[in-house]
Motif scaffolding. Structure first.
Motif, PDB file in Angstrom:
ATOM      1  N   TYR A   1       0.834  -1.198   0.000  1.00  0.00           N
ATOM      2  CA  TYR A   1       0.000   0.000   0.000  1.00  0.00           C
ATOM      3  C   TYR A   1       0.871   1.250   0.000  1.00  0.00           C
TER       4      TYR A   1
ATOM      5  N   SER B   1       0.607   5.499   0.752  1.00  0.00           N
ATOM      6  CA  SER B   1      -0.209   6.408   1.563  1.00  0.00           C
ATOM      7  C   SER B   1       0.452   7.781   1.583  1.00  0.00           C
TER       8      SER B   1
ATOM      9  N   ARG C   1      -5.209  11.671   5.630  1.00  0.00           N
ATOM     10  CA  ARG C   1      -4.274  10.726   5.024  1.00  0.00           C
ATOM     11  C   ARG C   1      -5.074   9.857   4.063  1.00  0.00           C
TER      12      ARG C   1
ATOM     13  N   PHE D   1      -4.990   6.543   1.269  1.00  0.00           N
ATOM     14  CA  PHE D   1      -4.315   5.289   0.941  1.00  0.00           C
ATOM     15  C   PHE D   1      -4.644   4.882  -0.495  1.00  0.00           C
TER      16      PHE D   1
ATOM     17  N   GLY E   1      -5.385   1.611  -3.055  1.00  0.00           N
ATOM     18  CA  GLY E   1      -6.163   0.402  -2.871  1.00  0.00           C
ATOM     19  C   GLY E   1      -5.320  -0.837  -2.643  1.00  0.00           C
TER      20      GLY E   1
END
Lengths: 110, 117
Positions: free
Chosen positions: A88, A90, A99, A101, A103
């Motif tokens: 991931y 971010s 924040r 992210f 997917g």
């Protein structure tokens, strides 16, 4: 809230190189770069690195990060079976004060 | 060493509230934000919000505003997250994570919250 764009999956052979991308905009990745996290099935995420920073101590030399504009990248060289995981990205979004992210990208080592 | 230890699994009925905790050790608790992130079964990571343990100031994701409350107790180095009006789609693993400048660098072990009638 809009998230970051990551390809859902990447499959590569043993000892090959995988490059994962994470695309945002000028309010998030383009502004402050992106963090990369690795998550093995059934475990909490683990922080790998930030796109704009040098490799932290303890991070395998096979992992490297970079950024170009609004896209951050994570490159894994010499893929090993233990690299099979979800990855991931971010970033902090300054316009959302949140924040965000991606997917996640599932990496499969063939 | 930095450690974040979360409270145990919870089972709640729809409409109820849940309050979970995250005890920090190994660093100066007031020096870093604490983020809360959840992960529904088979899904990705979803940011819920963060708290500044020094000031108590919070930022919440738009999706959770009005339903989530993040607090802290600096005397015991513990952050709390309360989610109200629970629905079945709140069933997830909830994580706390320390917010370093480079990103969420240390994560709790996660705790399962199950919402079921």
């Amino acid at each position: 809230q809009a998230g970051l764009a990551q390809p859902p999956s990447v499959s590569k052979g043993l000892r090959q190189t995988a490059t994962l991308t994470c695309t945002g905009n000028s309010n998030n990745v383009g502004n402050q770069g992106a963090a990369w996290l690795q998550q093995h099935q059934g475990h909490p995420p683990k922080f790998l690195s930030h796109s704009d920073n040098s490799r932290p101590s303890g991070m395998s030399e096979r992992f490297s990060t970079s950024r170009s504009g609004n896209t951050a990248s994570l490159t894994i060289t010499g893929l090993q079976p233990e690299d099979e995981a979800d990855y991931y990205c971010s970033a902090w979004d300054s316009s959302l004060s949140a924040r965000v992210f991606g997917g996640g990208t599932k990496v499969t080592v063939l | 060493q930095v450690q974040l230890v979360q409270s145990g699994a919870e089972v709640k009925k729809p409409g109820a509230s849940v309050k979970v905790s995250c005890k920090a050790s190994g660093y100066t608790f007031t020096g870093y934000y604490m983020h809360w992130v959840r992960q529904a079964p088979g899904q990705g990571l979803e940011w819920m919000g963060r708290i500044n343990p020094n000031s108590g100031g919070t930022n919440y994701a738009r999706k959770f505003q009005g339903r989530v409350t993040m607090t802290r107790d600096t005397s015991i180095n513990t952050a709390f997250m309360e989610l109200s009006r629970l629905r079945s789609d709140d069933t997830a693993i909830y994580y706390c994570a320390r917010g370093a400048p480079a990103g969420p660098d240390y994560w709790g072990q996660g705790l399962q919250v199950t919402v079921s009638s």
